[in-house]
Design an enzyme around this catalytic site. Structure first.
Site, PDB file in Angstrom:
ATOM      1  N   LYS A 176       0.853  -1.196   0.000  1.00 29.82           N
ATOM      2  CA  LYS A 176       0.000   0.000   0.000  1.00 29.82           C
ATOM      3  C   LYS A 176       0.883   1.238   0.000  1.00 29.82           C
ATOM      4  O   LYS A 176       1.707   1.430   0.893  1.00 29.82           O
ATOM      5  CB  LYS A 176      -0.900   0.047   1.247  1.00 29.82           C
ATOM      6  CG  LYS A 176      -1.891   1.209   1.166  1.00 29.82           C
ATOM      7  CD  LYS A 176      -2.553   1.547   2.485  1.00 29.82           C
ATOM      8  CE  LYS A 176      -1.807   2.545   3.312  1.00 29.82           C
ATOM      9  NZ  LYS A 176      -1.661   3.893   2.713  1.00 29.82           N
ATOM     10  N   GLY A 228       7.093   4.400   8.447  1.00 26.59           N
ATOM     11  CA  GLY A 228       6.266   5.572   8.752  1.00 26.59           C
ATOM     12  C   GLY A 228       6.530   6.030  10.168  1.00 26.59           C
ATOM     13  O   GLY A 228       7.613   5.790  10.726  1.00 26.59           O
ATOM     14  N   GLY A 233       3.551   2.826  13.894  1.00 27.93           N
ATOM     15  CA  GLY A 233       4.339   1.593  14.056  1.00 27.93           C
ATOM     16  C   GLY A 233       3.938   0.836  15.314  1.00 27.93           C
ATOM     17  O   GLY A 233       3.814  -0.397  15.308  1.00 27.93           O
ATOM     18  N   GLU A 250      10.251   0.339  10.152  1.00 28.27           N
ATOM     19  CA  GLU A 250      11.257   1.383   9.946  1.00 28.27           C
ATOM     20  C   GLU A 250      10.568   2.692  10.300  1.00 28.27           C
ATOM     21  O   GLU A 250       9.694   3.155   9.566  1.00 28.27           O
ATOM     22  CB  GLU A 250      11.723   1.342   8.479  1.00 28.27           C
ATOM     23  CG  GLU A 250      13.105   1.916   8.300  1.00 28.27           C
ATOM     24  CD  GLU A 250      13.065   3.401   8.003  1.00 28.27           C
ATOM     25  OE1 GLU A 250      13.134   4.179   8.981  1.00 28.27           O
ATOM     26  OE2 GLU A 250      12.979   3.772   6.833  1.00 28.27           O
ATOM     27  N   CYS A 284      13.630  10.159   7.215  1.00 28.90           N
ATOM     28  CA  CYS A 284      13.612   9.634   8.583  1.00 28.90           C
ATOM     29  C   CYS A 284      14.991   9.703   9.233  1.00 28.90           C
ATOM     30  O   CYS A 284      15.114   9.813  10.444  1.00 28.90           O
ATOM     31  CB  CYS A 284      13.091   8.201   8.584  1.00 28.90           C
ATOM     32  SG  CYS A 284      13.925   7.185   7.371  1.00 28.90           S
ATOM     33  N   GLU A 384      10.254  14.097  16.722  1.00 30.19           N
ATOM     34  CA  GLU A 384      10.476  14.136  15.275  1.00 30.19           C
ATOM     35  C   GLU A 384       9.499  15.130  14.643  1.00 30.19           C
ATOM     36  O   GLU A 384       8.304  15.083  14.896  1.00 30.19           O
ATOM     37  CB  GLU A 384      10.239  12.747  14.671  1.00 30.19           C
ATOM     38  CG  GLU A 384      10.474  12.735  13.172  1.00 30.19           C
ATOM     39  CD  GLU A 384      10.277  11.363  12.530  1.00 30.19           C
ATOM     40  OE1 GLU A 384       9.219  10.755  12.719  1.00 30.19           O
ATOM     41  OE2 GLU A 384      11.208  10.910  11.834  1.00 30.19           O
TER      42      GLU A 384
HETATM   43  P1  NDP Z   1       2.083   7.720   8.997  1.00 31.03           P
HETATM   44  O1  NDP Z   1       3.004   6.900   9.791  1.00 31.03           O
HETATM   45  O2  NDP Z   1       0.768   8.083   9.594  1.00 31.03           O
HETATM   46  O3  NDP Z   1       1.790   7.009   7.585  1.00 31.03           O
HETATM   47  C1  NDP Z   1       2.705   6.153   6.935  1.00 31.03           C
HETATM   48  C2  NDP Z   1       1.913   5.138   6.106  1.00 31.03           C
HETATM   49  O4  NDP Z   1       1.079   4.357   6.948  1.00 31.03           O
HETATM   50  C3  NDP Z   1       0.992   5.743   5.066  1.00 31.03           C
HETATM   51  O5  NDP Z   1       0.900   4.861   3.965  1.00 31.03           O
HETATM   52  C4  NDP Z   1      -0.330   5.809   5.816  1.00 31.03           C
HETATM   53  O6  NDP Z   1      -1.420   5.897   4.941  1.00 31.03           O
HETATM   54  C5  NDP Z   1      -0.286   4.502   6.596  1.00 31.03           C
HETATM   55  N1  NDP Z   1      -1.044   4.492   7.833  1.00 31.03           N
HETATM   56  C6  NDP Z   1      -1.348   5.538   8.643  1.00 31.03           C
HETATM   57  N2  NDP Z   1      -2.010   5.119   9.736  1.00 31.03           N
HETATM   58  C7  NDP Z   1      -2.138   3.775   9.620  1.00 31.03           C
HETATM   59  C8  NDP Z   1      -2.729   2.764  10.443  1.00 31.03           C
HETATM   60  N3  NDP Z   1      -3.312   3.054  11.601  1.00 31.03           N
HETATM   61  N4  NDP Z   1      -2.677   1.469  10.021  1.00 31.03           N
HETATM   62  C9  NDP Z   1      -2.073   1.156   8.861  1.00 31.03           C
HETATM   63  N5  NDP Z   1      -1.513   2.072   8.044  1.00 31.03           N
HETATM   64  C10 NDP Z   1      -1.530   3.368   8.412  1.00 31.03           C
HETATM   65  O7  NDP Z   1       2.793   9.042   8.547  1.00 31.03           O
HETATM   66  P2  NDP Z   1       2.106  10.392   8.032  1.00 31.03           P
HETATM   67  O8  NDP Z   1       2.175  10.374   6.582  1.00 31.03           O
HETATM   68  O9  NDP Z   1       0.748  10.653   8.590  1.00 31.03           O
HETATM   69  O10 NDP Z   1       3.075  11.452   8.679  1.00 31.03           O
HETATM   70  C11 NDP Z   1       2.935  11.750  10.055  1.00 31.03           C
HETATM   71  C12 NDP Z   1       4.287  11.850  10.699  1.00 31.03           C
HETATM   72  O11 NDP Z   1       4.954  10.597  10.574  1.00 31.03           O
HETATM   73  C13 NDP Z   1       5.231  12.826  10.032  1.00 31.03           C
HETATM   74  O12 NDP Z   1       5.037  14.101  10.515  1.00 31.03           O
HETATM   75  C14 NDP Z   1       6.560  12.255  10.402  1.00 31.03           C
HETATM   76  O13 NDP Z   1       6.924  12.697  11.671  1.00 31.03           O
HETATM   77  C15 NDP Z   1       6.338  10.774  10.457  1.00 31.03           C
HETATM   78  N6  NDP Z   1       6.802  10.042   9.265  1.00 31.03           N
HETATM   79  C16 NDP Z   1       7.895   9.280   9.395  1.00 31.03           C
HETATM   80  C17 NDP Z   1       8.382   8.581   8.319  1.00 31.03           C
HETATM   81  C18 NDP Z   1       9.595   7.745   8.438  1.00 31.03           C
HETATM   82  O14 NDP Z   1      10.074   7.216   7.434  1.00 31.03           O
HETATM   83  N7  NDP Z   1      10.122   7.561   9.617  1.00 31.03           N
HETATM   84  C19 NDP Z   1       7.757   8.665   7.001  1.00 31.03           C
HETATM   85  C20 NDP Z   1       6.566   9.467   6.962  1.00 31.03           C
HETATM   86  C21 NDP Z   1       6.134  10.125   8.076  1.00 31.03           C
HETATM   87  P3  NDP Z   1      -1.913   7.321   4.382  1.00 31.03           P
HETATM   88  O15 NDP Z   1      -0.778   8.269   4.359  1.00 31.03           O
HETATM   89  O16 NDP Z   1      -2.374   7.008   3.033  1.00 31.03           O
HETATM   90  O17 NDP Z   1      -2.967   7.760   5.339  1.00 31.03           O
END
Ligand code: NDP
Length: 494
Positions: A176, A228, A233, A250, A284, A384
């Protein structure tokens, strides 16, 4: 407008539910994304399940899988201009970053092809084996049907890191993408088909958090791989505990960039800016905490504030631009809130701190590169942000630098800048993080593992470790003792 369909069982499928994908630099809608219903999510998992258990895929040997990986690398290169263009429009990546991403994705598939070919999927352990008693093997078997969820910051690279080891291991998956950035993964789906990957091995869908939850909750999912936020996580780990699913996470970071007093000043200043501003700070592993030896801080600070002005902010296609928009208005608000909270808590703004509201920036989400002096209790030293904001503090001793660096719930990356390599290496060995650079930042090597300590995650991507994350090890015991009278352990029963 590009139509981004669901890629299920080798077919591109439409649905009645669509949303637009927005260019974060212009606010323009650039693609229509087809979202899956619950039934379509189920169809995608069933396709991956069928491909794993009932298709020709299970008979592909490692060389056939490696050939496919190599072909994917070649086809990414062939379509690189198109991929670069869409990565810029979809994710707000500047041209130079988009070029690097497409190159890195292709190079990852190529390196992985070599690793897959060289990997011994069955290894006899001569020390454990004894003639006349047993021959003992480690057999590496594919983990099975995977659910994979990726974020929006490095869309094609994240898709490559997830899909690559699924193919190398002989597993199958439903991936996804983030709702914000589905386009290059959809082009990758075409490339997978053109590279000879059987239908159903990789299925790619886009959707929000609910789609992600529905996907990981499917009873046929054996492994979950997620990149994410740490918050999401944690919720995934909790859900995975219900069925003791194999997981790779990750997650976030708050990496420390340590400048020792003997560092090359010009190099370290550019390195410090590159570490926290690459892709507008939305990586990240960004070096978002800068720790500088107090004795060189006045000249370091002066050089940093002078040099940051040389970074050109602008429209991402412009080859001279190094700094573009952040992904969306939600992220932009989060970043501005962090800046304001930090200043309220006593942070001293050295540079930036504003959202750019005037033309040509008013249609997109542009935030100035921002430098703030803080102490270790300040919110931006701990949490973060995922934006272009640097928390700067000083240290007096090496011990204090290490203590500050490790004072975090995260442990993803970090760097040490010094001309004294043995001192820098000694500090590196005491940093509780998955990657440490010495006089470098952000560069990753597809042959080496990437992942985090502490709340930055579980498991590793890339390197041999990344492939093993998709393999279960089976101990195969072949008896070399086949006479009943010698099998005295049977006598325990009689
Ligand atoms: P999220 O962790 O919320 O999202 C990452 C992915 O997970 C997206 O594909 C999202 O879908 C999906 N997702 C979100 N919630 C769920 C859930 N409960 N169950 C399963 N899948 C889920 O990151 P965000 O994009 O909302 O960003 C928020 C914060 O996360 C940022 O401000 C940053 O701090 C951090 N972040 C960290 C990353 C990293 O690599 N460490 C990468 C991105 C964000 P969708 O986006 O389609 O809703």
């Amino acid at each position: 407008m590009k139509d981004i369909k669901l890629f299920i069982d080798g077919e591109f499928i439409t649905s009645n539910h669509t949303v637009d994908s927005i260019n974060p630099a212009t606010g323009e809608a650039i693609a229509r994304i087809h979202l899956p219903t619950n039934e379509l999510i189920d169809t995608a998992v069933e396709a991956a399940h069928k491909a794993f258990y009932q298709s020709e895929w299970k008979n592909f040997d490692k060389n056939q899988r490696a050939d496919i990986l190599l072909k994917i690398a070649e086809k990414i290169k062939e379509r690189k201009d198109e991929l670069i263009e869409w990565e810029i429009k979809d994710s707000g990546s500047v041209l130079r970053k988009a070029k690097a991403d497409i190159h890195n994705a292709a190079s990852y598939f190529k390196v992985l092809a070599g690793q897959c070919r060289a990997f011994e999927f069955e290894v006899k352990d001569e020390r454990a084996s004894r003639d006349g008693f047993s021959h003992n093997y480690r057999t590496y078997l594919p983990v099975g049907v995977c659910a994979q969820i990726i974020p929006w910051n490095f869309p094609l690279v994240m898709a490559a890191w997830k899909i690559g080891p699924v193919i190398a291991s002989g597993s199958t998956a439903v991936l996804k993408t983030a709702l914000e950035t589905p386009i290059t993964a959809s082009i990758l789906a075409e490339i997978l088909s053109d590279s000879g990957l059987p239908p159903g091995v990789i299925n790619i869908i886009t959707g929000d958090a609910d789609v992600g939850q529905q996907l990981i909750a499917h009873p046929k999912i054996r492994k979950i791989a997620f990149t994410g936020s740490t918050q999401v996580g944690k919720s995934i780990m909790e859900k995975a505990s219900q069925r003791i699913q194999n997981i790779s996470l990750e997650l976030g970071g708050k990496s420390a960039n340590i400048i020792l007093k003997d560092a090359d000043l010009n190099l370290a200043v550019d390195g410090a800016l590159y570490a926290f501003l690459y892709h507008q700070g939305q990586a990240c592993d960004s070096g978002t905490r800068l720790l500088v030896d107090e004795s060189i801080y006045p000249q370091f600070k002066e050089a940093l504030v002078k040099r940051i002005k040389d970074i050109k902010i602008g429209e991402p296609h412009d080859p001279n631009v190094g700094f573009g928009p952040v992904i969306n208005s939600k992220q932009s608000k989060t970043i501005m809130n962090y800046i304001q909270s930090s200043l309220r808590e006593g942070g001293n703004l050295l540079y930036g701190g504003r959202k750019l509201e005037d033309a040509p920036f008013n249609k997109g989400e542009f935030i100035e590169p921002t430098l703030i002096e803080v102490d270790r209790n300040n919110i931006i030293f701990k949490e973060e942000i995922f934006g272009p904001v640097l928390a700067i503090t000083t240290f007096r001793t090496e011990e204090e630098a290490i203590d500050l660096a490790n004072d975090s719930i995260y442990g993803l990356a970090g760097a040490v800048w010094s001309k004294d390599l043995s001192r820098a290496k000694n500090i590196a060995s005491r940093l509780e993080t998955g990657t440490v650079w010495i006089n470098e930042y952000h560069l990753l090597n597809p042959g080496m593992p990437f992942g985090g300590f502490k709340q930055s995650g579980l498991g590793r991507e890339m390197g041999e470790e990344g492939m093993k994350a998709y393999l279960e090890v089976q101990h195969l015991w072949i008896s070399d003792c086949n006479e009943r009278e010698k099998k005295v352990w049977f006598d325990a029963l009689f």
